[in-house]
Design a protein around this motif. Structure first.
Motif, PDB file in Angstrom:
ATOM      1  N   LEU A 206       0.458  -0.659  -0.384  1.00  0.00           N
ATOM      2  CA  LEU A 206      -0.209   0.640   0.062  1.00  0.00           C
ATOM      3  C   LEU A 206       1.032   1.402   0.239  1.00  0.00           C
ATOM      4  O   LEU A 206       0.258   2.237  -0.682  1.00  0.00           O
ATOM      5  CB  LEU A 206      -0.928   0.242   1.417  1.00  0.00           C
ATOM      6  CG  LEU A 206      -2.098   1.623   1.575  1.00  0.00           C
ATOM      7  CD1 LEU A 206      -2.668   1.949   0.587  1.00  0.00           C
ATOM      8  CD2 LEU A 206      -2.545   0.953   2.828  1.00  0.00           C
ATOM      9  N   TYR A 207       1.819   1.484   1.028  1.00  0.00           N
ATOM     10  CA  TYR A 207       2.559   2.865   0.941  1.00  0.00           C
ATOM     11  C   TYR A 207       3.694   2.694   0.014  1.00  0.00           C
ATOM     12  O   TYR A 207       3.966   3.385  -0.720  1.00  0.00           O
ATOM     13  CB  TYR A 207       3.052   2.530   2.064  1.00  0.00           C
ATOM     14  CG  TYR A 207       2.621   2.718   3.954  1.00  0.00           C
ATOM     15  CD1 TYR A 207       2.187   3.928   3.706  1.00  0.00           C
ATOM     16  CD2 TYR A 207       2.354   1.369   4.344  1.00  0.00           C
ATOM     17  CE1 TYR A 207       1.224   3.641   4.682  1.00  0.00           C
ATOM     18  CE2 TYR A 207       1.407   1.545   5.419  1.00  0.00           C
ATOM     19  CZ  TYR A 207       1.210   3.823   5.866  1.00  0.00           C
ATOM     20  OH  TYR A 207       0.178   3.363   6.794  1.00  0.00           O
ATOM     21  N   PHE A 208       4.130   1.415  -1.091  1.00  0.00           N
ATOM     22  CA  PHE A 208       5.119   1.300  -1.690  1.00  0.00           C
ATOM     23  C   PHE A 208       5.461   1.035  -3.369  1.00  0.00           C
ATOM     24  O   PHE A 208       6.083   1.310  -3.774  1.00  0.00           O
ATOM     25  CB  PHE A 208       6.270   1.067  -0.920  1.00  0.00           C
ATOM     26  CG  PHE A 208       7.130   1.649   0.412  1.00  0.00           C
ATOM     27  CD1 PHE A 208       6.986   3.016   0.779  1.00  0.00           C
ATOM     28  CD2 PHE A 208       6.827   0.389   1.360  1.00  0.00           C
ATOM     29  CE1 PHE A 208       7.654   3.803   1.643  1.00  0.00           C
ATOM     30  CE2 PHE A 208       7.998   1.327   2.394  1.00  0.00           C
ATOM     31  CZ  PHE A 208       7.611   3.047   2.675  1.00  0.00           C
ATOM     32  N   GLY A 209       3.705   0.112  -2.913  1.00  0.00           N
ATOM     33  CA  GLY A 209       3.980  -0.448  -4.343  1.00  0.00           C
ATOM     34  C   GLY A 209       2.933   0.977  -5.225  1.00  0.00           C
ATOM     35  O   GLY A 209       2.817   1.872  -5.344  1.00  0.00           O
ATOM     36  N   LYS A 210       3.030   0.033  -6.950  1.00  0.00           N
ATOM     37  CA  LYS A 210       2.874   1.346  -8.230  1.00  0.00           C
ATOM     38  C   LYS A 210       1.336   1.624  -8.171  1.00  0.00           C
ATOM     39  O   LYS A 210       0.926   0.140  -7.283  1.00  0.00           O
ATOM     40  CB  LYS A 210       3.469   0.501  -9.139  1.00  0.00           C
ATOM     41  CG  LYS A 210       5.149   0.303  -9.424  1.00  0.00           C
ATOM     42  CD  LYS A 210       5.771  -0.449 -10.249  1.00  0.00           C
ATOM     43  CE  LYS A 210       7.378  -0.084 -10.051  1.00  0.00           C
ATOM     44  NZ  LYS A 210       7.673  -1.421 -11.820  1.00  0.00           N
TER      45      LYS A 210
END
Length: 274
Positions: A206-210
């Protein structure tokens, strides 16, 4: 004392591992973008990590690199190692590893894996991990690694119990600020570390995904998003600016898209303003 999977999918490499051992992620896994991934366990020789990645970077296939590294190690019969490189995979289980111990390695070109474990409840752990890897073929690498780890855990895992788990994976352009770290997560001391690792990975994505499943900020959706942002205290001349302000405050900026709103950001906004 440990079970792990080392794998490649496309340009992504990674390791997932669990053990009845404190902070297994501090010892077992390593991966390098464009090179490969390694797991060292069972009286782990941490020096294997840099040595094997260095051999892979120099162009050695995984089986040759592993054979050369273990040949130089007087303690090799107590070791267990999994290695995946470009177009190659290998696993090694020394004759003095505590039973049950064993592994399997496969390379089909696009993907490759090495699965291994020691002090396991039995070979069913490795078998279950291999099945889960194949059954999750449509998922990205990190999710496949977690699926295999969870299957091994459910099949019995470490015969002594549970304590820690870790996931480390790399892929060009992935992660925060496109740093190349696809996932870097550890559960160092927990009664159910594999489940906790999966929970943390869901948050990591959620925080670092594309951005994924992006919908244009138009019509009814734009009105809904504008209203929800206003309720959260974020108002601007246009909805995209307000969304960017809110997403930055919530640490979702990696999922912002000029084409609209990411599905998971929309879900988070709805949850925050319900």
């Amino acid at each position: 004392m440990t079970f792990s999977i080392v794998a490649r999918q496309g340009e992504a490499y990674g390791v997932a591992v669990a053990s009845k051992f404190l902070a297994v992620g501090a010892v077992v896994p390593a991966a390098r973008t464009g090179v490969g991934a390694v797991a060292t366990q069972s009286f782990a020789r941490v020096a294997y990590l840099d040595e094997l990645l260095g051999r892979l970077a120099a162009g050695e296939p995984a089986d040759e690199a592993l054979a050369a590294a273990t040949a130089l190690d007087d303690g090799r019969e107590t070791r267990q190692v999994g290695v995946v490189g470009v177009g190659s995979a290998a696993t090694f289980t020394g004759s003095e590893c505590n039973p049950w111990a064993g592994g399997v390695a496969r390379d089909d070109g696009e993907t490759a894996y090495a699965i291994q474990g020691n002090i396991l409840t039995g070979p069913e752990v490795v078998d279950a991990m291999e099945r889960a890897w194949h059954e999750s073929v449509r998922e990205p690498l990190a999710r496949r690694l977690l699926a295999a780890l969870a299957a091994g855990d459910a099949a019995g895992g470490d015969s002594r119990g549970r304590q820690s788990a870790a996931l480390y994976a790399v892929e060009p352009g992935s992660g925060y600020d496109a740093c190349g770290v696809l996932a870097d997560l550890r559960v160092d001391d927990h009664t159910d570390p594999v489940t906790e690792l999966a929970r943390l990975h869901a948050d990591w994505e959620l925080y670092f995904g594309k951005p994924e499943d992006v919908q244009p900020l138009e019509g009814a959706l734009a009105s809904e998003v504008r209203d929800r942002l206003a309720r959260a205290g974020f108002v601007a001349d246009d909805v995209a600016t307000a969304l960017a302000d809110w997403a930055g405050n919530a640490n979702y900026e990696a999922r912002l898209s000029p084409d609209g709103i990411d599905r998971r950001v929309l879900e988070a906004l709805r949850a925050a303003t319900s």
